[in-house]
Design an enzyme around this catalytic site. Structure first.
Site, PDB file in Angstrom:
ATOM      1  N   LYS A  44       0.816  -1.187   0.000  1.00  0.00           N
ATOM      2  CA  LYS A  44       0.000   0.000   0.000  1.00  0.00           C
ATOM      3  C   LYS A  44       0.867   1.260   0.000  1.00  0.00           C
ATOM      4  CE  LYS A  44      -3.098  -2.315   3.263  1.00  0.00           C
ATOM      5  NZ  LYS A  44      -3.600  -2.198   4.644  1.00  0.00           N
ATOM      6  N   ASP A 104      14.623  -0.881   0.932  1.00  0.00           N
ATOM      7  CA  ASP A 104      15.467  -1.146   2.094  1.00  0.00           C
ATOM      8  C   ASP A 104      16.436  -2.275   1.719  1.00  0.00           C
ATOM      9  OD1 ASP A 104      15.987  -2.540   4.797  1.00  0.00           O
ATOM     10  OD2 ASP A 104      15.021  -0.699   5.442  1.00  0.00           O
ATOM     11  N   PHE A 153      14.007   4.914  10.254  1.00  0.00           N
ATOM     12  CA  PHE A 153      12.639   4.465  10.024  1.00  0.00           C
ATOM     13  C   PHE A 153      11.758   5.680   9.793  1.00  0.00           C
ATOM     14  CE2 PHE A 153       8.453   2.782  10.707  1.00  0.00           C
ATOM     15  CZ  PHE A 153       8.533   1.601   9.984  1.00  0.00           C
ATOM     16  N   ASP A 160       4.188   3.612   6.439  1.00  0.00           N
ATOM     17  CA  ASP A 160       3.451   3.333   7.667  1.00  0.00           C
ATOM     18  C   ASP A 160       4.312   2.777   8.790  1.00  0.00           C
ATOM     19  OD1 ASP A 160       3.814   0.773   6.286  1.00  0.00           O
ATOM     20  OD2 ASP A 160       2.511  -0.029   7.850  1.00  0.00           O
TER      21      ASP A 160
HETATM   22  P1  IMP Z   1      12.760  -4.367   1.468  1.00  0.00           P
HETATM   23  O1  IMP Z   1      12.213  -5.630   0.892  1.00  0.00           O
HETATM   24  O2  IMP Z   1      13.624  -4.633   2.677  1.00  0.00           O
HETATM   25  O3  IMP Z   1      13.461  -3.502   0.460  1.00  0.00           O
HETATM   26  O4  IMP Z   1      11.519  -3.603   2.082  1.00  0.00           O
HETATM   27  C1  IMP Z   1      10.819  -2.677   1.378  1.00  0.00           C
HETATM   28  C2  IMP Z   1       9.482  -2.389   2.036  1.00  0.00           C
HETATM   29  O5  IMP Z   1       9.618  -2.266   3.457  1.00  0.00           O
HETATM   30  C3  IMP Z   1       8.950  -1.069   1.558  1.00  0.00           C
HETATM   31  O6  IMP Z   1       8.130  -1.256   0.439  1.00  0.00           O
HETATM   32  C4  IMP Z   1       8.180  -0.564   2.756  1.00  0.00           C
HETATM   33  O7  IMP Z   1       6.859  -1.045   2.701  1.00  0.00           O
HETATM   34  C5  IMP Z   1       8.891  -1.166   3.944  1.00  0.00           C
HETATM   35  N1  IMP Z   1       9.820  -0.201   4.556  1.00  0.00           N
HETATM   36  C6  IMP Z   1      11.172  -0.162   4.448  1.00  0.00           C
HETATM   37  N2  IMP Z   1      11.698   0.856   5.142  1.00  0.00           N
HETATM   38  C7  IMP Z   1      10.643   1.511   5.696  1.00  0.00           C
HETATM   39  C8  IMP Z   1      10.534   2.692   6.543  1.00  0.00           C
HETATM   40  O8  IMP Z   1      11.518   3.371   6.912  1.00  0.00           O
HETATM   41  N3  IMP Z   1       9.287   3.048   6.896  1.00  0.00           N
HETATM   42  C9  IMP Z   1       8.172   2.356   6.521  1.00  0.00           C
HETATM   43  N4  IMP Z   1       8.230   1.265   5.728  1.00  0.00           N
HETATM   44  C10 IMP Z   1       9.449   0.838   5.334  1.00  0.00           C
END
Ligand code: IMP
Ligand code: MG
Length: 178
Positions: A44, A104, A153, A160
């Site tokens: 979302k 991330d 974060f 969210d």
């Molecule tokens: P990844 O698979 O570790 O790259 O995670 C990506 C997903 O994690 C993003 O699409 C976000 O939904 C969530 N995410 C990563 N960092 C944050 C943050 O700082 N705040 C909120 N959601 C995050």
């Protein structure tokens, strides 16, 4: 969990966010001039970003959505990503841009990128508003980046904390997210 206002520090205001969105839109407008593009936004978190982005686009654009398993209640991404909602548009031979709000570890996007690639689009690129490059665990080819950010974060503008704070118009650094 109580969200205490004193724990929120403004990280990007709406003008800074808009400048980042506009700069990505400018590049897409130049790169896809005269072409049709399909934006695949990741639910979302990317809803706010994609809705602002499309209004800056001058190219012929369609929008579709996917939903992937997310952090849930945890704040570190798990190794496995699952697809909860797939796209409805046929992307074969189309120019596709994945639209994500933040990257991330890269695991979520790696999974989505491979999956969409297997549908043989004419081209496939990734646009993200925010990039935590220092946190990358798996390699993903990200073409359009709004802002590089530190490992913090963030909430607001679609981002969210356990489903809350997506509605904030600015982006905040949450000091004690627990
Ligand atoms: P990844 O698979 O570790 O790259 O995670 C990506 C997903 O994690 C993003 O699409 C976000 O939904 C969530 N995410 C990563 N960092 C944050 C943050 O700082 N705040 C909120 N959601 C995050
Ligand atoms: Mg997301």
């Amino acid at each position: 969990m109580a969200l205490d206002e004193k724990n929120f520090t403004r990280y990007l205001n709406r003008h800074e966010i808009d400048a980042a969105v506009q700069s990505i839109a400018n590049r897409i407008n130049a790169d896809y001039k005269g072409k049709q593009v399909i934006l695949v936004a990741v639910l979302k978190g990317a809803i706010v970003f994609v809705s602002d982005l499309i209004r800056h686009l001058k190219v012929d654009a369609e929008v579709d959505f996917v939903r992937l398993s997310s952090y849930g209640k945890a704040r570190t991404s798990s190794g496995t990503v699952t697809l909860i909602k797939d796209i409805q548009i046929d992307i074969r031979d189309k120019h596709v841009i994945i639209v994500e709000e933040i990257i991330d570890s890269g695991r979520t996007l790696k999974f989505l990128y491979e999956r969409l690639k297997s549908a043989t689009p004419a081209s496939l690129e990734i646009a993200t508003l925010l990039d935590k490059a220092s946190k990358r665990v798996v390699d993903v080819p990200v073409k359009y980046i709004g802002r590089n950010i530190d490992d913090q974060f963030l909430v607001g503008y679609g981002l969210d904390l356990e489903e809350r704070c997506r509605n904030l118009a600015d982006i905040f650094y949450l000091k004690y997210p627990n």
